[in-house]
Write a protein that holds these residues in place. Structure first.
Motif, PDB file in Angstrom:
ATOM      1  N   LEU A 195      -7.105   1.193   4.008  1.00 48.55           N
ATOM      2  CA  LEU A 195      -7.297   2.397   3.618  1.00 48.55           C
ATOM      3  C   LEU A 195      -7.982   3.863   3.777  1.00 48.55           C
ATOM      4  N   LEU A 196      -8.742   2.721   3.516  1.00 49.85           N
ATOM      5  CA  LEU A 196     -10.518   3.871   3.615  1.00 49.85           C
ATOM      6  C   LEU A 196     -10.540   4.724   5.215  1.00 49.85           C
ATOM      7  N   LEU A 215      -0.480   9.409   9.977  1.00 51.70           N
ATOM      8  CA  LEU A 215      -1.708   8.786   9.332  1.00 51.70           C
ATOM      9  C   LEU A 215      -1.594   8.531   7.669  1.00 51.70           C
ATOM     10  N   HIS A 216      -1.254   9.576   7.410  1.00 54.44           N
ATOM     11  CA  HIS A 216      -0.581   9.861   5.962  1.00 54.44           C
ATOM     12  C   HIS A 216       0.727   8.879   5.179  1.00 54.44           C
ATOM     13  N   GLN A 217       1.621   8.833   6.499  1.00 57.06           N
ATOM     14  CA  GLN A 217       2.708   8.529   5.901  1.00 57.06           C
ATOM     15  C   GLN A 217       2.157   7.009   6.473  1.00 57.06           C
ATOM     16  N   VAL A 218       1.510   6.028   6.710  1.00 59.18           N
ATOM     17  CA  VAL A 218       0.930   4.554   7.311  1.00 59.18           C
ATOM     18  C   VAL A 218       0.345   4.494   5.556  1.00 59.18           C
ATOM     19  N   THR A 275       1.843   3.713   3.162  1.00 57.57           N
ATOM     20  CA  THR A 275       2.551   2.636   3.238  1.00 57.57           C
ATOM     21  C   THR A 275       2.070   1.165   2.254  1.00 57.57           C
ATOM     22  N   THR A 276       0.836   1.631   3.147  1.00 57.16           N
ATOM     23  CA  THR A 276      -0.337   0.867   2.872  1.00 57.16           C
ATOM     24  C   THR A 276      -0.527   0.265   1.235  1.00 57.16           C
ATOM     25  N   LEU A 279      -0.401  -2.506  -1.165  1.00 57.07           N
ATOM     26  CA  LEU A 279      -1.491  -3.003  -2.162  1.00 57.07           C
ATOM     27  C   LEU A 279      -0.849  -3.108  -3.873  1.00 57.07           C
ATOM     28  N   ASP A 280       0.509  -1.944  -4.248  1.00 53.51           N
ATOM     29  CA  ASP A 280       0.702  -2.421  -5.068  1.00 53.51           C
ATOM     30  C   ASP A 280       1.477  -2.941  -5.515  1.00 53.51           C
ATOM     31  N   GLU A 281       2.341  -3.689  -4.698  1.00 53.66           N
ATOM     32  CA  GLU A 281       2.992  -4.801  -4.608  1.00 53.66           C
ATOM     33  C   GLU A 281       1.972  -6.117  -4.504  1.00 53.66           C
TER      34      GLU A 281
END
Length: 318
Positions: free
Chosen positions: A144-145, A162-165, A168-169, A173-175
């Motif tokens: 993410l960073l 890239l914002h969409q990626v 999704t990432t 991570l939350d899941e």
């Protein structure tokens, strides 16, 4: 002197045959050649009476064995404590005592093996949760960073992609963190049972299901294993509500009782009816046995399902 089962059955049959022979020898019964119809009727009646007497004597003598057979068909080691009363003569009484002793041994061995299996399961859950949180979670955080740094220097069309990626990432991570919490709730170790149950009810509250919690503030001191069993029972109970009940409302209640603590999960779904108990419910029963608790699952007055786990206090179990 006590007789074995073989000799008791033999003597019962012998007594019937002796009585029948004596009646034939001393009674007014004769057999002609050729046989007269009335003599056939008398002999048939005597034979029928002898068979009925033999059947009645055997029924009385073998009744305790029928109880053992019924118990063997219906016994469930997840519902321990059922024992047969020791009745009958020496041979049958010894059989019933041996059967009860076998149940004692099987229940003790099952409890020991279940404790080892559940302990290994919790250790594996802890390991997987730690790896998900520490390794995969940190890797996705680094991704993410990196995506943010690349997006800051990218042209507008590429930046949007890239914002969409990134989004999704971030969802992935939350899941992963949610899965790690379910595998091993860190809040249970850090903040205690009440906080863990509050977080659990919040997690299961969705647009289609409202989970209300009622947690007493005067709970007795509970050891780590009891708290873990209570948490896992609540987790599995709410999971069943979400997956199978079709309920709109559920209540999680943890309260103090005269003999210990009581956990209830109630819902307003379509009820458990005669559904077969799956692996989840059997796992709940296994955990309840580990701490000497009593688990009951049945219909709720509202029409849904009521799961109740009663845990005795330390004084009750000592």
């Amino acid at each position: 002197m006590s007789l074995s089962l073989f000799w008791r059955i033999f003597l019962l049959n012998a007594a019937v045959l002796v009585v029948a022979t004596v009646l034939l020898l001393l009674g007014p019964i004769t057999v002609s050649t050729p046989v007269v119809l009335t003599e056939v009727a008398v002999l048939a009646g005597g034979l029928a009476a002898m068979l009925v007497a033999n059947a009645l004597l055997l029924r009385v003598g073998l009744a305790p064995l029928e109880r053992v057979t019924r118990t063997m068909r219906t016994i469930d080691l997840l519902r321990p404590g059922h024992r047969l009363p020791v009745t009958g003569q020496a041979g049958i009484a010894d059989l019933i005592r041996t059967f009860n002793a076998m149940l004692d041994r099987l229940e003790a061995e099952r409890a020991t093996s279940a404790a080892r299996a559940l302990s290994a399961q919790e250790a594996e859950r802890r390991r997987v949760a730690r790896e998900l949180h520490d390794e995969i979670g940190q890797t996705l955080t680094a991704v993410l960073l990196d995506l943010k740094r690349v997006a800051d220097h990218a042209p507008p069309p590429v930046r949007d992609e890239l914002h969409q990626v990134q989004e999704t990432t971030r969802n992935s991570l939350d899941e992963i963190r949610r899965i790690a919490r379910r595998l091993r709730p860190g809040v249970l170790d850090e903040l205690g049972l009440a906080s863990a149950l509050k977080a659990l009810t919040t997690e299961y509250t969705t647009a289609g299901l409202a989970v209300h919690r009622h947690l007493a503030g005067d709970l007795p001191e509970l050891d780590d294993q009891v708290e873990l069993v209570l948490y896992r029972t609540a987790q599995e109970g709410l999971t069943n509500v979400v997956r199978h009940s079709g309920a709109r409302t559920a209540h999680l209640i943890l309260q103090r009782t005269a003999g210990g603590v009581e956990l209830r999960i109630r819902d307003d779904g379509h009820g458990i009816a005669t559904a077969h108990e799956g692996a989840g419910i059997r796992g709940m029963r296994e955990r309840a046995l580990l701490i000497g608790a009593d688990l009951t699952i049945g219909p709720d007055p509202t029409g849904g399902t009521d799961v109740c786990l009663r845990v005795p206090t330390r004084n009750e179990t000592s």
